[in-house]
Design an enzyme around this catalytic site. Structure first.
Site, PDB file in Angstrom:
ATOM      1  N   ASP A 118     -19.836  60.674 -14.987  1.00 50.42           N
ATOM      2  CA  ASP A 118     -18.415  60.983 -15.043  1.00 50.42           C
ATOM      3  C   ASP A 118     -18.191  61.800 -16.323  1.00 50.42           C
ATOM      4  O   ASP A 118     -18.272  61.271 -17.420  1.00 50.42           O
ATOM      5  CB  ASP A 118     -17.620  59.669 -15.077  1.00 50.42           C
ATOM      6  N   TRP A 145     -13.418  53.403 -18.316  1.00 47.26           N
ATOM      7  CA  TRP A 145     -13.621  54.171 -17.081  1.00 47.26           C
ATOM      8  C   TRP A 145     -14.931  53.808 -16.405  1.00 47.26           C
ATOM      9  O   TRP A 145     -15.004  53.712 -15.186  1.00 47.26           O
ATOM     10  CB  TRP A 145     -13.511  55.676 -17.354  1.00 47.26           C
ATOM     11  N   LYS A 191      -8.215  67.891 -18.134  1.00 47.64           N
ATOM     12  CA  LYS A 191      -8.432  67.810 -19.579  1.00 47.64           C
ATOM     13  C   LYS A 191      -8.972  69.132 -20.125  1.00 47.64           C
ATOM     14  O   LYS A 191      -8.334  69.781 -20.927  1.00 47.64           O
ATOM     15  CB  LYS A 191      -9.346  66.636 -19.913  1.00 47.64           C
TER      16      LYS A 191
END
Ligand code: PMP
Length: 364
Positions: free
Chosen positions: A175, A106, A199
């Site tokens: 992030d 990511w 999540k």
């Protein structure tokens, strides 16, 4: 091992398991939201009922994360992927540099998006070793001229997690998609934190952004409205129709976390869950191999491999039969990944640990 409603232990990396009592509340309120006569998904985002929902979501989140007055809270859309682009579009211009600490897939994607706007420099890149650790950020050779430093607190695919908040002088951007609300965070260390809801918060759709006033003030004039942090903040996340359902469910999750003692409580629960699995890996005499180095192990995504591909297939099949699903690892890492976000129960981790022990014994 019958779970209520014939549910299974869902180790999905996201969208992931949500708390059953929250799902039940959503179900109970779905047809007529608290006497309004309409469903939350039929309700105007400008109605008093929704204004209360979004206001309380922000207030509760502020308490949970101890967000100082210097920081604003935005409930946006577009996922973390849009933030990969929106951040450099707003804060990195041609001939400028931003530094990226790349500890997994990511972070790499975030850096690639930034490279479209300016110079995105990997101040650390774990790719050659297939991402196994998270370096201490303050010990990296950071460029004082950089516009910001970006890192990923938890790399969901590799299972690499920072164990503590870094502190750097430059604007720090993180992030936190896959570990937000899993532990207390020192918000003042950051200028921008972003995370998709799917999540640890609620259904996919909402993207949380926590941004400092000092960074907001650097938003250039003439931005496209939907990319303009200053405008979105001035409009209190209601410039356009927000993701009402995701904000509502996330708000219920915030209330639940507060009721249950806040993020320190969450953190110790998560530690016990992850420990059950890492202990099984470490005591398997090499049958299971953890992907991450031990000082960088994630408490959210436990990644491990088995001795062979056929054994991995057998493991996944037998686990599914035993009511444990979504354990297949990402193809870049192989093996298995157990995603055990906040709402995933300890019992599920203990069940998987027991299953792993027996599987190793039977298949050595
Ligand atoms: N960053 C991390 C750490 C992630 O885990 C994910 C999703 N798995 C993303 C970014 C991408 O998020 P989205 O799909 O919400 O854009």
């Amino acid at each position: 091992m019958a779970l209520p409603y014939d549910r299974v232990y869902n180790f999905s990396a996201g969208p992931g398991t949500l708390p059953l009592d929250v799902l039940q509340q959503v179900q109970a309120e779905l047809l007529n939201y608290r006497g309004t006569g309409v469903s939350i998904i039929e309700m105007s985002h400008r109605s008093p009922a929704f204004e209360k929902i979004i206001h309380e979501a922000e207030e509760d989140l502020r308490v949970l994360l101890n967000i100082p007055e210097t920081h604003r809270v935005l409930f946006l859309q577009g996922g973390a992927n849009l933030q990969f682009s929106m951040i450099p579009i707003a804060f990195l211009y041609k001939h400028q540099i931003a530094e990226y600490v790349v500890t997994g897939t990511w972070g790499e994607k975030a850096m690639q998006a930034a490279a479209i706007e300016g110079t995105a420099h990997a101040v650390y890149n774990g790719k050659p070793e297939n991402y196994k650790r998270a370096p201490v950020i303050s010990e990296l050779d950071l460029n004082a001229m950089a516009q910001y430093v970006h890192f990923t607190s938890n790399e969901t695919i590799q299972g690499i997690q920072y164990q503590a908040d870094p502190k750097v002088v430059n604007h720090l951007i993180c992030d936190m998609s896959s570990d937000i609300l899993s532990r207390p965070v020192e918000i003042a260390n950051y200028d921008l934190i972003y995370a998709g809801a799917q999540k640890n918060m609620g259904p996919a759709g909402m993207t949380l952004v926590i941004i400092s006033e000092r960074l907001i003030h650097r938003t250039p004039d003439g931005m496209h409205p939907m990319l303009d942090y200053r405008l979105l903040s001035e409009k209190k996340s209601l410039y356009n129709t927000p993701c009402t359902f995701s904000i509502y469910v996330s708000g219920l999750v915030y209330k639940k976390l507060l009721r249950e003692g806040g993020l320190s409580t969450v953190q110790s629960k998560n530690a016990a869950k992850a420990e059950a699995l890492y202990h099984e890996i470490d005591s398997s005499e090499g049958f299971y191999t953890g992907h991450a180095l031990s000082d960088s192990r994630s408490q959210m995504n436990v990644t491990f491999t088995l001795p062979s591909e056929p054994l991995t297939t057998k493991f996944l099949m037998e686990a599914a039969l035993a009511g444990m699903v979504e354990l297949k690892g990402h193809r870049s890492v192989g093996g298995c990944r157990a995603s055990i976000y906040n709402a995933f129960p300890l019992e599920g981790c203990l069940a998987l640990a027991t299953f792993m022990g027996k599987f190793a014994q039977d298949n050595r």
